[in-house]
Design an enzyme around this catalytic site. Structure first.
Site, PDB file in Angstrom:
ATOM      1  N   TYR A   1       7.911  34.258  12.844  1.00  0.00           N
ATOM      2  CA  TYR A   1       6.799  34.987  13.456  1.00  0.00           C
ATOM      3  C   TYR A   1       6.399  36.192  12.612  1.00  0.00           C
ATOM      4  O   TYR A   1       7.248  36.924  12.115  1.00  0.00           O
ATOM      5  CB  TYR A   1       7.158  35.485  14.871  1.00  0.00           C
TER       6      TYR A   1
ATOM      7  N   TRP B   1       2.581  38.443  10.901  1.00  0.00           N
ATOM      8  CA  TRP B   1       1.162  38.392  10.590  1.00  0.00           C
ATOM      9  C   TRP B   1       0.852  37.948   9.173  1.00  0.00           C
ATOM     10  O   TRP B   1      -0.284  37.586   8.879  1.00  0.00           O
ATOM     11  CB  TRP B   1       0.551  39.767  10.847  1.00  0.00           C
TER      12      TRP B   1
HETATM   13  N1  LIG Z   1       7.907  47.999  20.975  1.00  0.00           N
HETATM   14  C1  LIG Z   1       6.910  47.201  20.612  1.00  0.00           C
HETATM   15  N2  LIG Z   1       7.141  46.205  19.740  1.00  0.00           N
HETATM   16  C2  LIG Z   1       6.135  45.393  19.357  1.00  0.00           C
HETATM   17  C3  LIG Z   1       4.830  45.590  19.862  1.00  0.00           C
HETATM   18  C4  LIG Z   1       4.614  46.641  20.800  1.00  0.00           C
HETATM   19  O1  LIG Z   1       3.495  46.853  21.304  1.00  0.00           O
HETATM   20  N3  LIG Z   1       5.674  47.433  21.126  1.00  0.00           N
HETATM   21  N4  LIG Z   1       3.821  44.758  19.463  1.00  0.00           N
HETATM   22  C5  LIG Z   1       4.182  43.415  19.052  1.00  0.00           C
HETATM   23  C6  LIG Z   1       3.067  42.721  18.426  1.00  0.00           C
HETATM   24  S1  LIG Z   1       1.649  42.603  19.371  1.00  0.00           S
HETATM   25  C7  LIG Z   1       3.141  42.117  17.213  1.00  0.00           C
HETATM   26  S2  LIG Z   1       1.822  41.144  16.696  1.00  0.00           S
HETATM   27  C8  LIG Z   1       4.352  42.205  16.384  1.00  0.00           C
HETATM   28  C9  LIG Z   1       4.043  42.313  14.893  1.00  0.00           C
HETATM   29  O2  LIG Z   1       5.153  42.046  14.160  1.00  0.00           O
HETATM   30  P1  LIG Z   1       5.113  41.437  12.664  1.00  0.00           P
HETATM   31  O3  LIG Z   1       3.922  40.579  12.493  1.00  0.00           O
HETATM   32  O4  LIG Z   1       6.421  40.849  12.346  1.00  0.00           O
HETATM   33  O5  LIG Z   1       4.899  42.737  11.836  1.00  0.00           O
HETATM   34  P2  LIG Z   1       4.462  42.995  10.344  1.00  0.00           P
HETATM   35  O6  LIG Z   1       4.958  44.351  10.067  1.00  0.00           O
HETATM   36  O7  LIG Z   1       2.994  42.757  10.212  1.00  0.00           O
HETATM   37  O8  LIG Z   1       5.279  41.935   9.489  1.00  0.00           O
HETATM   38  C10 LIG Z   1       4.700  41.165   8.510  1.00  0.00           C
HETATM   39  C11 LIG Z   1       5.642  41.097   7.304  1.00  0.00           C
HETATM   40  O9  LIG Z   1       5.137  40.132   6.406  1.00  0.00           O
HETATM   41  C12 LIG Z   1       5.171  40.650   5.075  1.00  0.00           C
HETATM   42  N5  LIG Z   1       4.095  39.982   4.330  1.00  0.00           N
HETATM   43  C13 LIG Z   1       2.772  40.282   4.307  1.00  0.00           C
HETATM   44  N6  LIG Z   1       2.109  39.421   3.508  1.00  0.00           N
HETATM   45  C14 LIG Z   1       3.018  38.543   3.014  1.00  0.00           C
HETATM   46  C15 LIG Z   1       2.953  37.429   2.138  1.00  0.00           C
HETATM   47  O10 LIG Z   1       1.907  37.064   1.639  1.00  0.00           O
HETATM   48  N7  LIG Z   1       4.120  36.762   1.883  1.00  0.00           N
HETATM   49  C16 LIG Z   1       5.306  37.151   2.419  1.00  0.00           C
HETATM   50  N8  LIG Z   1       6.395  36.426   2.129  1.00  0.00           N
HETATM   51  N9  LIG Z   1       5.407  38.224   3.234  1.00  0.00           N
HETATM   52  C17 LIG Z   1       4.290  38.905   3.532  1.00  0.00           C
HETATM   53  C18 LIG Z   1       4.970  42.131   5.233  1.00  0.00           C
HETATM   54  O11 LIG Z   1       5.488  42.826   4.114  1.00  0.00           O
HETATM   55  C19 LIG Z   1       5.719  42.408   6.546  1.00  0.00           C
HETATM   56  O12 LIG Z   1       7.062  42.730   6.300  1.00  0.00           O
HETATM   57  O13 LIG Z   1       5.124  43.337  16.797  1.00  0.00           O
HETATM   58  C20 LIG Z   1       5.436  43.313  18.180  1.00  0.00           C
HETATM   59  N10 LIG Z   1       6.388  44.380  18.491  1.00  0.00           N
HETATM   60  N1  LIG Z   2      -4.149  50.386  13.785  1.00  0.00           N
HETATM   61  C1  LIG Z   2      -3.598  49.287  14.306  1.00  0.00           C
HETATM   62  N2  LIG Z   2      -4.320  48.504  15.132  1.00  0.00           N
HETATM   63  C2  LIG Z   2      -3.763  47.391  15.674  1.00  0.00           C
HETATM   64  C3  LIG Z   2      -2.447  46.986  15.344  1.00  0.00           C
HETATM   65  C4  LIG Z   2      -1.703  47.832  14.473  1.00  0.00           C
HETATM   66  O1  LIG Z   2      -0.523  47.560  14.166  1.00  0.00           O
HETATM   67  N3  LIG Z   2      -2.304  48.950  13.971  1.00  0.00           N
HETATM   68  N4  LIG Z   2      -1.920  45.832  15.870  1.00  0.00           N
HETATM   69  C5  LIG Z   2      -2.849  44.828  16.381  1.00  0.00           C
HETATM   70  C6  LIG Z   2      -2.157  43.864  17.251  1.00  0.00           C
HETATM   71  S1  LIG Z   2      -1.140  42.728  16.528  1.00  0.00           S
HETATM   72  C7  LIG Z   2      -2.347  43.797  18.583  1.00  0.00           C
HETATM   73  S2  LIG Z   2      -1.592  42.564  19.492  1.00  0.00           S
HETATM   74  C8  LIG Z   2      -3.219  44.740  19.282  1.00  0.00           C
HETATM   75  C9  LIG Z   2      -2.570  45.237  20.563  1.00  0.00           C
HETATM   76  O2  LIG Z   2      -3.517  45.822  21.396  1.00  0.00           O
HETATM   77  P1  LIG Z   2      -3.014  46.548  22.725  1.00  0.00           P
HETATM   78  O3  LIG Z   2      -1.930  45.772  23.332  1.00  0.00           O
HETATM   79  O4  LIG Z   2      -4.213  46.836  23.563  1.00  0.00           O
HETATM   80  O5  LIG Z   2      -2.465  47.902  22.067  1.00  0.00           O
HETATM   81  P2  LIG Z   2      -1.469  49.072  22.503  1.00  0.00           P
HETATM   82  O6  LIG Z   2      -1.697  50.119  21.477  1.00  0.00           O
HETATM   83  O7  LIG Z   2      -0.102  48.549  22.699  1.00  0.00           O
HETATM   84  O8  LIG Z   2      -1.979  49.566  23.914  1.00  0.00           O
HETATM   85  C10 LIG Z   2      -3.285  50.072  24.152  1.00  0.00           C
HETATM   86  C11 LIG Z   2      -3.222  51.193  25.147  1.00  0.00           C
HETATM   87  O9  LIG Z   2      -2.735  50.715  26.406  1.00  0.00           O
HETATM   88  C12 LIG Z   2      -2.252  51.837  27.135  1.00  0.00           C
HETATM   89  N5  LIG Z   2      -1.227  51.368  28.075  1.00  0.00           N
HETATM   90  C13 LIG Z   2       0.038  51.000  27.789  1.00  0.00           C
HETATM   91  N6  LIG Z   2       0.680  50.604  28.908  1.00  0.00           N
HETATM   92  C14 LIG Z   2      -0.221  50.699  29.926  1.00  0.00           C
HETATM   93  C15 LIG Z   2      -0.178  50.407  31.332  1.00  0.00           C
HETATM   94  O10 LIG Z   2       0.836  49.971  31.882  1.00  0.00           O
HETATM   95  N7  LIG Z   2      -1.323  50.614  32.060  1.00  0.00           N
HETATM   96  C16 LIG Z   2      -2.458  51.094  31.487  1.00  0.00           C
HETATM   97  N8  LIG Z   2      -3.529  51.236  32.256  1.00  0.00           N
HETATM   98  N9  LIG Z   2      -2.509  51.399  30.171  1.00  0.00           N
HETATM   99  C17 LIG Z   2      -1.425  51.185  29.400  1.00  0.00           C
HETATM  100  C18 LIG Z   2      -1.695  52.786  26.103  1.00  0.00           C
HETATM  101  O11 LIG Z   2      -2.102  54.123  26.426  1.00  0.00           O
HETATM  102  C19 LIG Z   2      -2.264  52.299  24.781  1.00  0.00           C
HETATM  103  O12 LIG Z   2      -2.921  53.312  24.011  1.00  0.00           O
HETATM  104  O13 LIG Z   2      -3.504  45.855  18.446  1.00  0.00           O
HETATM  105  C20 LIG Z   2      -3.994  45.466  17.165  1.00  0.00           C
HETATM  106  N10 LIG Z   2      -4.513  46.632  16.505  1.00  0.00           N
HETATM  107 MO   LIG Z   3       0.018  41.581  18.094  1.00  0.00          MO
END
Ligand SMILES: Nc1nc2c(c(=O)[nH]1)N[C@H]1C(S)=C(S)[C@@H](COP(=O)(O)OP(=O)(O)OC[C@H]3O[C@@H](n4cnc5c(=O)[nH]c(N)nc54)[C@H](O)[C@@H]3O)O[C@H]1N2
Ligand SMILES: Nc1nc2c(c(=O)[nH]1)N[C@H]1C(S)=C(S)[C@@H](COP(=O)(O)OP(=O)(O)OC[C@H]3O[C@@H](n4cnc5c(=O)[nH]c(N)nc54)[C@H](O)[C@@H]3O)O[C@H]1N2
Ligand SMILES: [Mo]
Length: 772
Positions: free
Chosen positions: A114, A116
Site C-alpha cells: 500500500y 501512493w
Molecule cells: N494517523 C494517521 N495516519 C494516516 C492517515 C491519517 O489521517 N492519520 N492517513 C492515511 C492515508 S489517507 C494515507 S493515503 C496513507 C498514506 O500512506 P503512504 O502512501 O504509505 O505514504 P507515502 O509517504 O506517500 O509513501 C509513499 C512511499 O513511496 C515512495 N515512492 C514514491 N515514488 C516511488 C517510486 O517511484 N518507486 C518507489 N519504489 N518508491 C516510491 C516514497 O518515497 C514514500 O516512501 O497514510 C494513512 N495514515
Molecule cells: N497537503 C496535503 N494534502 C493532502 C494529503 C497530504 O498528505 N498532504 N493527503 C491526501 C490524502 S491521501 C487524503 S486521503 C486526503 C484526506 O482528506 P481528509 O480526510 O479530509 O483530511 P484530514 O486532514 O485528515 O481531515 C480534514 C479535517 O477534518 C477535521 N476533522 C477531523 N476529525 C473530525 C471529526 O470527527 N468531525 C469533524 N466535523 N471534523 C473532523 C479536521 O479538523 C481536519 O482538518 O487528503 C489529501 N490531501
Molecule cells: Mo489517503
C-alpha cells in the site's frame, strides 16, 4: 562553462510542472502555466532529488546478509547495512521469492505494498509490484485504502456504489448556481486540495469557493478547528467534539421529524427503512429520543444551533458534504450513513446543488466539472492466490497468522506471511500504533523494499533496492478528477545506481523465467503508447476527440473538453427511481439494510446510529487521557513524501512537528508557545513543539502526519510522528477501515535534554561487500 538549461514537462501528485535542468541537476520546478494555485511542495523537489538521503546502491541488512531468512527480525531498525552489487541483490531477492513460494506457497508473500508511489501511471510502483508478483504466482494483497476505505465498503450497501466518495459528486458549477447553504462536516482545509492521486493541471478549489461565495452560497463549517474555514470564506464555524458528527446529524433528522417538516415523500418513494430509523430516532427501540438536547450532551453543540441548522437546511437548497476524515475514525461508518439519511430527510438529493457529497476539500478535484471519461491507467493483472486482507489490518495479520477475522459479511483467516515485498509505500508512516507494527515487523523472514530515499521503511527492510524518481524516467500521468493528461519526459539520468521499479521487476521476472508475462513484450515507451492508446479509445467511445500520441508527447499534455452541463449526483434516480434504480438490493437508498442486518454486527447495526467510539471525549478513558488527538494531513508534504524538503522543514519548529493545543489546555499544563512537549498514552509517546492555538476547540489537540518515524524499540519517538499514539483497530467488522482519528492522549512539558532527530540524516553506509 555551464551546460545550457533544459526544460522537461513533468508531473507530481501535487501538480504538473516543468523540470528545469542544468548540468545534469534539477534546479527548479516551474508550475504548469494553467495552474491557478500551484502547490508549495514543488519547491522541495530539487534538493530532495539530489539529497544525501537517496539510496545510492542496493543494500542488505547485516544480520540478513549473515543468516539470510533465519536472521533475527527484531534487529530491523537497529542493524547496519552493507552495499552490494545489483547482481548480488537481485539474486538474493530471486532466491527468496522462489524459496518462499515453494516452501510456503505464494500467499506467504505479502505484496499489498500500500502507498501512493508516483503520479506517473506506468512506473506506479505499487501497480508494478502487483503486476510482478501476480505474474510470478501471486501474493497476499490488500483491499481498500486508508483514505476512504470505510466508505468504500459501506456505501455500496446504502447507495449502491462508492464512486461518489472518489470525487464524482455534484459539481461546483451546480453548487454555485443552485446551492444556498453548504454545510461542510470536517470543513474545507485548502491545504488538502494541493494533492490529487495522479496529479493535476489545475488546483481550482479556492477559485471555485470564491465564485460560490460571490454567487451568495452560505457556508457552514462543522469542525473542531476554525482553521478548517478557508481564509476569506466568511463561513459560520460550529465547533464540535471529534467523532460525534453522527449524533449531530441524527438529532437534526429527529428535529425535522418532530417539527413535521421532513420530506416524507422522498423518504417513502426513494428510500427504504425510514420507519425503522424513525423508531430509533424516536426512542422506540432504546428509550432514548435522539433530540438536539441529547446530541448536545454528546457533541457539545448547543441544541438551539442544531435545531436551527436543521430548519435552515430544509428551507433552502442545501448541500451536505463530509470530509473523508469523518470515516477514518472508529465507527466511521455512522457519520457517513447518518449524513445520507439526513440529506434524504432534507429532500434535496438529486436536485441541482442539493443533497449529499463527500470530501469537497479532502483532495484536489472533488466536484471538479469534468466529463466522466477514463484517465491513463496501468494494468496489474490477476492475483492467482485470491488472498487478500483489509488494507489497515496488516499488523493483525503479521501478529496472528491463522486467526479468523470478519470483513463485510465474510469470515476469513489471516495467512502466515514469511516474506514482505513493498515498493511505493511507507507503513511506518501510514499504519496506526507503530509500536505494535514494530513488534509485528520482527516476524517475517525477509522484507524487501524498493525505495528512493532512506525512509523509515527502507531502514526497517532486509534488502533495499534503490529506485529512480519520476524525473529519471519517461511516463504518462493524470487523474480522473482533473481535465489534463500529462507526458512526463525523462529529465535526469538515474541518480547513483538507482533503477526504475519496472526494470528491477523485469530483471527479476527474467531470472524467474516469466519476463514475457510481466512485460508483455513492451519496453518503457511501448507501454506509454499502449496506456495512451487504451485511454484514447475510451475517449473516442465517449464521443471525445483524442490527439495522436506524437502530438501529445511533444506538447506535453492534452486537455479533455469541459462538460456541456453540470453533473448532479443522483439526478436520474431522483427523476425516475424505477427507471434508474440504485445498485442496492432495493434499488433505493437504504436507511435500513437487510443485508447488513443479516451480518449481525453489533458494531455496525442495520441503520445509522450513534455508537460511541472506543476513545472519545465522552468515554470513561477520557478521565485518564483527557485530550482527543487529531492527525490531519500535513500542509508541507504528501504524507511522508518530501519530509526532508523545504516546504516541510520550514513548517517544523526546532526540527520537530508542531502540536496545536488550545490556550486553556496549554495553561492547565503550564505549556508556553514553542515549548517542547511529550504527547503520550498507553500505546506510545512522541515529542513535538507546542503551538498555542485559539482556533482550536479545548479538549482537542492536532499533530499532522508525515514526520519520518524516529524511534528504536518502544522508546520515545522524537520527531513528532503521531502514529505511535493512534489506535490500530478496524472501524467495524463491516468495513475494517482505519481508525486513525480516534485517539485520546495527554500532553506534558518536556524538561529533559532534547534527543536529537536523526531521521532526516543519511545513514552511514561505509561498508561495501567484498563480493560486490
Ligand atoms: N494517523 C494517521 N495516519 C494516516 C492517515 C491519517 O489521517 N492519520 N492517513 C492515511 C492515508 S489517507 C494515507 S493515503 C496513507 C498514506 O500512506 P503512504 O502512501 O504509505 O505514504 P507515502 O509517504 O506517500 O509513501 C509513499 C512511499 O513511496 C515512495 N515512492 C514514491 N515514488 C516511488 C517510486 O517511484 N518507486 C518507489 N519504489 N518508491 C516510491 C516514497 O518515497 C514514500 O516512501 O497514510 C494513512 N495514515
Ligand atoms: N497537503 C496535503 N494534502 C493532502 C494529503 C497530504 O498528505 N498532504 N493527503 C491526501 C490524502 S491521501 C487524503 S486521503 C486526503 C484526506 O482528506 P481528509 O480526510 O479530509 O483530511 P484530514 O486532514 O485528515 O481531515 C480534514 C479535517 O477534518 C477535521 N476533522 C477531523 N476529525 C473530525 C471529526 O470527527 N468531525 C469533524 N466535523 N471534523 C473532523 C479536521 O479538523 C481536519 O482538518 O487528503 C489529501 N490531501
Ligand atoms: Mo489517503
Amino acid at each position: 562553462m555551464s551546460e545550457k538549461i533544459r526544460r522537461y514537462p513533468s508531473l507530481s501528485h501535487w501538480g504538473a510542472f516543468t523540470a528545469v535542468v542544468a548540468d545534469g541537476r534539477l534546479i527548479d520546478c516551474e508550475p504548469f502555466a494553467r495552474d491557478s494555485a500551484p502547490s508549495d511542495i514543488l519547491r522541495s523537489m530539487p534538493a530532495m532529488v539530489h539529497s544525501p538521503l537517496r539510496v545510492n546502491r542496493p543494500a542488505i541488512r547485516k544480520g540478513w546478509l549473515r543468516d539470510r531468512h533465519l536472521s533475527d527480525g527484531s534487529e530491523r531498525g537497529r542493524d547496519g547495512y552493507v552495499e552490494v552489487s545489483w547482481d548480488v541483490a537481485l539474486a538474493a531477492v530471486h532466491s527468496e521469492l522462489q524459496r518462499v513460494r515453494s516452501e510456503h506457497g505464494s500467499e506467504a508473500i505479502f505484496g499489498g505494498s500500500y502507498g501512493w508511489s508516483s503520479a506517473g501511471r506506468l512506473h506506479h510502483a505499487r501497480t508494478q509490484t502487483h503486476r510482478f508478483l501476480n505474474a510470478g504466482g501471486g501474493c497476499t494483497n490488500q483491499a481498500g485504502n486508508y483514505s476512504w476505505g470505510t466508505a468504500q465498503f459501506l456505501l455500496p450497501h446504502v447507495i449502491g456504489s462508492y464512486t461518489p466518495v472518489t470525487g464524482r459528486v455534484t459539481d461546483w458549477n451546480s453548487v454555485t448556481a443552485h446551492t444556498r447553504l453548504f454545510i461542510a462536516f470536517g470543513g474545507m482545509p485548502l491545504r488538502n486540495t494541493q494533492i490529487t492521486s495522479g496529479g493535476a493541471g489545475d488546483h481550482p478549489v479556492s477559485g471555485q469557493l470564491e465564485r460560490a461565495r460571490e454567487a451568495g452560497v452560505e457556508f457552514v463549517v462543522i469542525s473542531p478547528t476554525r482553521r478548517d474555514v478557508p481564509a476569506g470564506l466568511e463561513a459560520r464555524w460550529i465547533p464540535i467534539r471529534p467523532n460525534t458528527d453522527a449524533a449531530l446529524m441524527l438529532a437534526m433528522m429527529q428535529a425535522l421529524i418532530a417539527d413535521g417538516i421532513h420530506d416524507e415523500t422522498f423518504l417513502r418513494t426513494h428510500c427504504v427503512g425510514f420507519d425503522a430509523l424513525r423508531a430509533y430516532l424516536e426512542g422506540k427501540t432504546d428509550g432514548i429520543t435522539k433530540t438536539p438536547e441529547w446530541a448536545q450532551a454528546i457533541c457539545d453543540v448547543p441544541a438551539t444551533v442544531i435545531r436551527e441548522l436543521a430548519r435552515e437546511a430544509r428551507n433552502v437548497r442545501s448541500m451536505l458534504t463530509c470530509a473523508w476524515s469523518l470515516q477514518r475514525a472508529h465507527r466511521g461508518e455512522q457519520p457517513y450513513w447518518a449524513c445520507i439519511a439526513l440529506a434524504a430527510a432534507l429532500g434535496h438529493i438529486g436536485m441541482p446543488g442539493g443533497g449529499v457529497a463527500f470530501g469537497h476539500a479532502s483532495m484536489n478535484g472533488v466536484g471538479n466539472p469534468r466529463m466522466e471519461i477514463a484517465g491513463p491507467a496501468m494494468e496489474s493483472g490477476r492475483n492467482p492466490t485470491g488472498s487478500v486482507i483489509p488494507v489497515a489490518r496488516v499488523t493483525d495479520m503479521l501478529l496472528h497468522p491463522g486467526q479468523a477475522y470478519e470483513f463485510n459479511g465474510r469470515e476469513s483467516i489471516y495467512p502466515d506471511i514469511k516474506m514482505v515485498y513493498w515498493a511505493g509505500g511507507n507503513p511506518f508512516h501510514h499504519q496506526q500504533d507503530l509500536n505494535r507494527l514494530s513488534r509485528a515487523w520482527a516476524k517475517p523472514q525477509t522484507i524487501v523494499t524498493h525505495e528512493i530515499w532512506w525512509t523509515p521503511m527502507a531502514r526497517r527492510s532486509d534488502i533495499v533496492l534503490p529506485a529512480t524518481t519520476t524525473l529519471e524516467r519517461n511516463d504518462i500521468g493524470g487523474s480522473t478528477r482533473d481535465r489534463y493528461v500529462f507526458a512526463m519526459h525523462q529529465a535526469l539520468a538515474p541518480i547513483g545506481s538507482s533503477r526504475n521499479d519496472f526494470d528491477i521487476y523485469r530483471e527479476l521476472a527474467a531470472l524467474g523465467g516469466y519476463e514475457e508475462a510481466y512485460t508483455q513484450g513492451r519496453d518503457e515507451m511501448a507501454w506509454i503508447r499502449h496506456i495512451f492508446d487504451s485511454m484514447s479509445k475510451a475517449w473516442r467511445d465517449s464521443g471525445c476527440e483524442a490527439p495522436e500520441f506524437d502530438a501529445f508527447w511533444d506538447q506535453g499534455y492534452v486537455a479533455i473538453p469541459e462538460p456541456k452541463r453540470p453533473f448532479v449526483l443522483f439526478e436520474d434516480f431522483r427523476h425516475d427511481p424505477a427507471g434508474h434504480p440504485l445498485r442496492t438490493p432495493s434499488g433505493r437508498i437504504e436507511l435500513y439494510s437487510e443485508k447488513i442486518a443479516g451480518f449481525g454486527y453489533a458494531d455496525c447495526p442495520p441503520h445509522p446510529a450513534w455508537l460511541a467510539p472506543a476513545e472519545w471525549l465522552g468515554s470513561p478513558v477520557a478521565a485518564r487521557w483527557p485530550l482527543h488527538l487529531l492527525t490531519p494531513q500535513p500542509a508541507g508534504k504528501l504524507h511522508s513524501q518530501m519530509d526532508g524538503g523545504k516546504a516541510s522543514t520550514d513548517l517544523k519548529i526546532k526540527g520537530r512537528e508542531a502540536l496545536h493545543i488550545s490556550p486553556a489546555d496549554a495553561k492547565d499544563r503550564r505549556i508556553s508557545q514553542h515549548d517542547l512537549v511529550k504527547v503520550y498514552n498507553d500505546r506510545g509517546a512522541c515529542l513535538a513543539v507546542a503551538v498555542i492555538d485559539a482556533d482550536l476547540k479545548p479538549g482537542v489537540v492536532m499533530l499532522p502526519t508525515g514526520a519520518w518515524f524516529d524511534a528504536v524499540d518502544e522508546g520515545l519517538e522524537v520527531h513528532g510522528n503521531p502514529n505511535v499514539l493512534t489506535m490500530d483497530v478496524g472501524t467495524s467488522r463491516l468495513t475494517q477501515g482505519s481508525s486513525a482519528q480516534s485517539a485520546l492522549v495527554e500532553v506534558a512539558p518536556w524538561k529533559d535534554a532534547a534527543p536529537v532527530v536523526r531521521a532526516l540524516e543519511a545513514p552511514a553506509i561505509t561498508e561495501l561487500a567484498h563480493n560486490a
